[in-house]
Design a protein around this motif. Structure first.
Motif, mmCIF file in Angstrom:
data_model
loop_
_atom_site.group_PDB
_atom_site.id
_atom_site.type_symbol
_atom_site.label_atom_id
_atom_site.label_comp_id
_atom_site.label_asym_id
_atom_site.label_seq_id
_atom_site.Cartn_x
_atom_site.Cartn_y
_atom_site.Cartn_z
ATOM 1 N N GLY A 9 0.804 -1.207 0.000
ATOM 2 C CA GLY A 9 0.000 0.000 0.000
ATOM 3 C C GLY A 9 0.842 1.265 0.000
ATOM 4 O O GLY A 9 0.537 2.232 -0.698
ATOM 5 N N LEU A 10 1.923 1.258 0.772
ATOM 6 C CA LEU A 10 2.806 2.430 0.829
ATOM 7 C C LEU A 10 3.526 2.636 -0.504
ATOM 8 O O LEU A 10 3.704 3.774 -0.953
ATOM 9 N N PHE A 11 3.953 1.531 -1.133
ATOM 10 C CA PHE A 11 4.615 1.635 -2.431
ATOM 11 C C PHE A 11 3.654 2.183 -3.487
ATOM 12 O O PHE A 11 4.036 3.007 -4.325
ATOM 13 N N GLU A 12 2.407 1.735 -3.466
ATOM 14 C CA GLU A 12 1.410 2.242 -4.425
ATOM 15 C C GLU A 12 1.202 3.741 -4.231
ATOM 16 O O GLU A 12 1.126 4.497 -5.204
ATOM 17 N N LYS A 13 1.123 4.148 -2.979
ATOM 18 C CA LYS A 13 0.929 5.568 -2.679
ATOM 19 C C LYS A 13 2.124 6.401 -3.137
ATOM 20 O O LYS A 13 1.973 7.503 -3.669
#
Length: 358
Positions: A9-13
């Motif tokens: 999720g953090l990488f997508e953001k």
């Protein structure tokens, strides 16, 4: 370590792309002292990211938290010396550990486009709402080759671009989160410098002559006075400018690990680099290299600093390195048995001698 599901999720953001999967890959953390200050876990990890469109990318993720300060103090105080612990807790700012967990992120977020080509490529940065933890997504540097003295001017030319761009721009300190040490900071830190350096008394006699030890000890006592007497001559510096943080290849030269960057005399970078490679250079090559850097800096900025003042700048940065950064390496060496400490101790002594003849 952050769970894969959370990282996805953090990488997508951060990357602003939909990700199908994230897999951790094997990677050896080869960082220096600030990397080792993580202690309980490495701060560099390698991941394979597969995007929704099937694109695949391998990236390095550099994690840091504000624990770098606490853990860094533990690294330097491996013998459990209560007095040293007290000094490190009070005066660690001068060692650049404070805010190093966020400083590199600020650097990559703000560095000008024309200078980015001289740093590691980054794909995005993330920090949590409290700015207590961050990570940087970056490329992995492969096929790294060693320094050759024929590349000395290339090294100087590259770091010179940063020094020229940010010369005497104090506003950088807030923009980049840089440390900028005052004469008061040095005056307060003398007690720590004195205690650490004297703790290596027997080793010091092996590396430094009696006259050099006298000069170093006098410098510790008067460091704040010497600093106050220097002309205004500051820029953004890497502040960990050694071959450990450089990438050499046939046609490329990159500088990475900007987490200790500082606002100080630009010559600090030159001094630090020379101390790491001095054993590969003759005295004349060292003097010629320093003169080359000085000439390029002065001509491009149209500086008017006397020969005597410039010699004082050089000597201040060599001696400050001796009682500050070199002491950090020597303390860390007690725990990690660094393979370069003895060499840079000898090189530092030799550079003190060379500077006397400039």
């Amino acid at each position: 370590m952050v769970k894969i599901k959370v990282l996805k999720g953090l990488f997508e953001k951060t990357l602003k792309r939909n990700i199908r999967s994230v897999k951790r890959l094997e990677f050896e953390d080869k960082e220096g002292i600030t990397g080792k200050a993580g202690m309980t876990a490495p701060s560099l990890y390698k991941y394979e990211i597969i995007f929704e469109n099937e694109d695949k990318r391998e990236i390095l993720v550099k994690f840091k938290t504000r624990d770098i300060i606490k853990n860094g103090i533990k690294v330097l105080n491996s013998k459990g010396d209560f007095k040293l612990l007290y000094f490190l807790a009070l005066y660690h700012k001068i060692l650049s550990f404070d805010k190093s967990y966020i400083r590199e992120l600020k650097f990559y977020e703000n560095v000008e486009a024309d200078l980015k080509k001289h740093t590691v490529e980054t794909f995005g940065c993330y920090k949590n709402s409290l700015s207590a933890r961050y990570f940087i997504l970056m490329e992995e540097i492969k096929e790294k080759s060693g320094f050759k003295k024929e590349k000395l001017h290339k090294v100087f030319d590259t770091i010179l671009k940063f020094h020229l761009k940010y010369y005497n721009k104090e506003e950088l300190c807030s923009k980049y989160g840089l440390n900028s040490y005052t004469s008061k900071d040095y005056k307060r830190s003398r007690v720590m410098f004195r205690y650490i350096f004297s703790g290596f008394d027997e080793e010091n006699k092996k590396y430094f002559s009696r006259s050099e030890l006298g000069k170093i000890n006098e410098f510790i006592e008067r460091i704040h006075i010497y600093h106050a007497e220097l002309p205004l001559h500051k820029s953004l510096t890497h502040n960990d400018f050694s071959i450990r943080n450089m990438f050499f290849s046939e046609g490329d030269f990159l500088i990475y690990d900007w987490e200790l960057s500082c606002y100080q005399n630009p010559e600090h970078d030159i001094v630090e680099f020379l101390i790491f490679v001095l054993h590969e250079l003759s005295d004349d090559e060292v003097k010629s290299g320093i003169e080359y850097y000085k000439r390029e800096l002065f001509e491009k900025l149209k500086l008017d600093i006397s020969k005597e003042d410039y010699k004082r700048i050089l000597e201040f940065n060599i001696l400050e390195y001796t009682v500050n950064k070199l002491s950090v390496y020597r303390l860390a060496d007690r725990r990690y048995k660094l393979d370069f400490t003895e060499q840079i101790c000898m090189n530092t002594s030799r550079l003190i001698k060379i500077a006397e003849g400039i």
